[in-house]
Design a protein around this motif. Structure first.
Motif, mmCIF file in Angstrom:
data_model
loop_
_atom_site.group_PDB
_atom_site.id
_atom_site.type_symbol
_atom_site.label_atom_id
_atom_site.label_comp_id
_atom_site.label_asym_id
_atom_site.label_seq_id
_atom_site.Cartn_x
_atom_site.Cartn_y
_atom_site.Cartn_z
ATOM 1 N N LEU A 11 0.818 -1.203 0.000
ATOM 2 C CA LEU A 11 0.000 0.000 0.000
ATOM 3 C C LEU A 11 0.858 1.261 0.000
ATOM 4 O O LEU A 11 0.587 2.224 -0.722
ATOM 5 C CB LEU A 11 -0.924 -0.001 1.217
ATOM 6 C CG LEU A 11 -1.965 1.132 1.314
ATOM 7 C CD1 LEU A 11 -2.898 1.069 0.119
ATOM 8 C CD2 LEU A 11 -2.746 1.035 2.616
ATOM 9 N N LYS A 12 1.941 1.239 0.790
ATOM 10 C CA LYS A 12 2.847 2.390 0.835
ATOM 11 C C LYS A 12 3.522 2.588 -0.513
ATOM 12 O O LYS A 12 3.711 3.721 -0.977
ATOM 13 C CB LYS A 12 3.899 2.175 1.928
ATOM 14 C CG LYS A 12 4.837 3.359 2.104
ATOM 15 C CD LYS A 12 5.796 3.120 3.243
ATOM 16 C CE LYS A 12 6.726 4.324 3.424
ATOM 17 N NZ LYS A 12 7.693 4.116 4.526
ATOM 18 N N HIS A 13 3.879 1.478 -1.178
ATOM 19 C CA HIS A 13 4.521 1.551 -2.496
ATOM 20 C C HIS A 13 3.604 2.221 -3.518
ATOM 21 O O HIS A 13 4.050 2.977 -4.374
ATOM 22 C CB HIS A 13 4.898 0.151 -2.961
ATOM 23 C CG HIS A 13 5.478 0.114 -4.349
ATOM 24 N ND1 HIS A 13 6.729 0.602 -4.632
ATOM 25 C CD2 HIS A 13 4.949 -0.334 -5.528
ATOM 26 C CE1 HIS A 13 6.971 0.446 -5.929
ATOM 27 N NE2 HIS A 13 5.906 -0.114 -6.490
ATOM 28 N N VAL A 14 2.304 1.941 -3.420
ATOM 29 C CA VAL A 14 1.332 2.530 -4.344
ATOM 30 C C VAL A 14 1.081 3.992 -4.001
ATOM 31 O O VAL A 14 0.987 4.847 -4.878
ATOM 32 C CB VAL A 14 0.007 1.734 -4.309
ATOM 33 C CG1 VAL A 14 -1.081 2.463 -5.083
ATOM 34 C CG2 VAL A 14 0.224 0.344 -4.878
ATOM 35 N N LYS A 15 0.982 4.307 -2.700
ATOM 36 C CA LYS A 15 0.608 5.658 -2.288
ATOM 37 C C LYS A 15 1.732 6.669 -2.477
ATOM 38 O O LYS A 15 1.469 7.848 -2.695
ATOM 39 C CB LYS A 15 0.159 5.656 -0.822
ATOM 40 C CG LYS A 15 -1.228 5.088 -0.611
ATOM 41 C CD LYS A 15 -1.655 5.218 0.835
ATOM 42 C CE LYS A 15 -3.106 4.759 1.019
ATOM 43 N NZ LYS A 15 -3.538 4.865 2.416
ATOM 44 N N THR A 16 2.990 6.224 -2.404
ATOM 45 C CA THR A 16 4.101 7.179 -2.480
ATOM 46 C C THR A 16 4.116 7.964 -3.788
ATOM 47 O O THR A 16 4.166 9.199 -3.762
ATOM 48 C CB THR A 16 5.439 6.451 -2.261
ATOM 49 O OG1 THR A 16 5.444 5.876 -0.945
ATOM 50 C CG2 THR A 16 6.596 7.415 -2.389
ATOM 51 N N PRO A 17 4.080 7.323 -4.978
ATOM 52 C CA PRO A 17 4.040 8.118 -6.211
ATOM 53 C C PRO A 17 2.755 8.931 -6.336
ATOM 54 O O PRO A 17 2.781 10.056 -6.867
ATOM 55 C CB PRO A 17 4.146 7.068 -7.328
ATOM 56 C CG PRO A 17 3.768 5.782 -6.698
ATOM 57 C CD PRO A 17 4.178 5.883 -5.275
ATOM 58 N N ALA A 18 1.639 8.398 -5.845
ATOM 59 C CA ALA A 18 0.388 9.143 -5.916
ATOM 60 C C ALA A 18 0.485 10.422 -5.086
ATOM 61 O O ALA A 18 0.055 11.498 -5.524
ATOM 62 C CB ALA A 18 -0.766 8.273 -5.421
ATOM 63 N N LEU A 19 1.054 10.317 -3.879
ATOM 64 C CA LEU A 19 1.233 11.503 -3.041
ATOM 65 C C LEU A 19 2.165 12.510 -3.700
ATOM 66 O O LEU A 19 1.925 13.723 -3.655
ATOM 67 C CB LEU A 19 1.779 11.089 -1.672
ATOM 68 C CG LEU A 19 0.790 10.391 -0.735
ATOM 69 C CD1 LEU A 19 1.514 9.797 0.456
ATOM 70 C CD2 LEU A 19 -0.291 11.368 -0.272
ATOM 71 N N ALA A 20 3.238 12.001 -4.324
ATOM 72 C CA ALA A 20 4.157 12.896 -5.037
ATOM 73 C C ALA A 20 3.420 13.639 -6.147
ATOM 74 O O ALA A 20 3.629 14.842 -6.357
ATOM 75 C CB ALA A 20 5.327 12.093 -5.602
#
Length: 439
Positions: A11-20
């Motif tokens: 989940l963190k792997h998916v959210k990191t680029p989205a947050l960026a």
């Protein structure tokens, strides 16, 4: 690694680029509110007119304010990701139009397109964070939102001057294109609920709200009268609308009502006074030195926002932040009215920056905490609109006090901040929902 830990890592792997992607989008929107300031003389020289000076900035801010509630409603109906990408596309189209503008009029038209896109970016990013995290989990990310604001405010005039000097003023708009495409690529990882709620479009509400905002922002006798009439008509229409663009029932929530009022006052005091603070610093220093002297205040905004976000995320309590914000703001302005010398004035401005950062995103977080999922876009738009309205009214209203110099501006801020402090104590205590609770 346990199954739970693996899922969290994925989940963190998916959210990191989205947050960026989210923060890059809102950074671009914030940057373009500031970047034109140092390019205006070159723009005026190329087009042979200074008549568009004000409109190059005003068109962008006004379009963003008018469209913000519309984006909030569209996101609630059609889903946040679609609306966010649409707003980003409109912002980039406006950037291209500005970069290729053959005349002053087309440049202003391009700024309207840019501003219309920026309104959607501000609202959609805040509402997206509300859907991705519980309020308590999301507190630290709202802090990053504030950092984007502070860095953009600091970097905007500098970047505008450098790009204009090296590559011409058109480059300050065209540089958005590659950066915006990077944001689009990152936002592909944004995973939010898809929804489609069939509802009639509140066209009358959108038009009347836009007229009201425009009238109050321009603040001439005729425009203010138009704004007042449009505001009354808007309330009457929204009371009967099947799917209102800004549901009046939101004001039944005391947290929302108080947050909206505080956002207007905070926008007026902290954002509406920035230009006059810059003038104040240039009384004892040149334009370049004055810009550098603003850096400590801007860094203080970012620092206090980050600290407040961490404390709120850990404790779940937020009422202390707007109260402390307004109290420090009052102390800073009283200091500016009484101290002598540049070092002491800069120290007071650092306190003023700390005050501004303490409330920058806390109010948006508070309203997201009490809003039902179907209204998160509307409440985000309402708070954003209130802050934008305050920041637009501030420079105009404080301009009357400026007839007595910057001393008059600081005197005028005192009752505004005093009222804001009293209002902050009316904010209800609703602990932020944490991990494991409904988003």
């Amino acid at each position: 690694m346990s199954t739970t830990a693996l899922k969290r890592a994925q989940l963190k792997h998916v959210k990191t680029p989205a947050l960026a992607g989210l923060f890059l989008s809102v950074f671009l929107a914030m940057l373009d509110a500031q970047v034109v300031a140092t390019a205006l003389p070159r723009i005026a020289a190329d087009f042979g007119t200074t008549g568009t000076y004000a409109w190059v900035t005003t068109a962008y801010l006004l379009a963003g304010s008018v469209t913000a509630p519309l984006y909030g409603k569209l996101g609630d109906v059609f889903g946040r990701k679609r609306v966010l990408l649409g707003a980003l596309a409109l912002f980039l189209l406006g950037s291209l139009a500005c970069g290729l503008a053959p005349s002053a009029g087309t440049l202003v038209a391009g700024r309207v397109l840019q501003g219309a896109g920026s309104g959607g970016l501000f609202v959609s990013v805040g509402a997206s964070l509300g859907e991705m995290f519980t309020p308590r989990e999301g507190a630290k990310y709202f802090g990053w939102f504030s950092i984007c604001f502070a860095v953009a405010s600091l970097a905007g005039p500098v970047a505008g001057g450098l790009l204009t000097g090296v590559a011409g003023w058109r480059s300050i708009f065209l540089v958005n294109l590659p950066l915006g495409l990077v944001a689009v690529a990152l936002l592909r990882k944004l995973d939010l609920p898809r929804r489609r709620r069939e509802a009639p479009f509140d066209f009358a509400g959108v038009v009347l709200l836009g007229c009201a905002i425009t009238g109050f922002t321009l603040l001439t006798p005729w425009s203010a009268a138009l704004g007042a009439v449009a505001a009354v008509a808007f309330v009457l229409v929204e009371r009967k609308a099947e799917a209102p663009v800004l549901p009046l029932r939101l004001f039944n929530d005391r947290t929302f009502t108080v947050s909206v009022l505080l956002s207007v006052l905070a926008g007026f005091a902290f954002l509406g006074s920035v230009n006059y603070i810059a003038v104040f610093l240039q009384q004892d220093a040149g334009p370049a030195e004055g810009g550098l002297l603003l850096a400590p205040m801007t860094l203080a905004v970012a620092a206090s926002s980050v600290v407040a976000s961490k404390v709120i995320a850990r404790t779940g309590h937020y009422r202390w932040a707007p109260r402390l914000s307004m109290a420090l703001g009052l102390l800073a302005v009283l200091g500016l009215l009484t101290v002598d010398g540049l070092p002491a004035s800069v120290a007071c401005l650092v306190v003023f920056g700390l005050a501004a950062g303490l409330n920058l995103q806390v109010l948006a977080l508070a309203t997201q905490n009490t809003a039902p999922p179907e209204d998160r876009g509307a409440v985000a738009a309402g708070v954003n609109l209130a802050r934008a309205l305050g920041s637009s009214l501030g420079p105009v209203a404080l301009g009357f006090a400026y007839t007595a110099g910057t001393h008059g501006v600081f005197v005028a801020l005192l009752p505004v901040l005093a009222l804001a402090l009293v209002t902050a104590f009316a904010l209800p205590h609703v602990p932020l929902r944490g991990k494991g609770e409904p988003r």
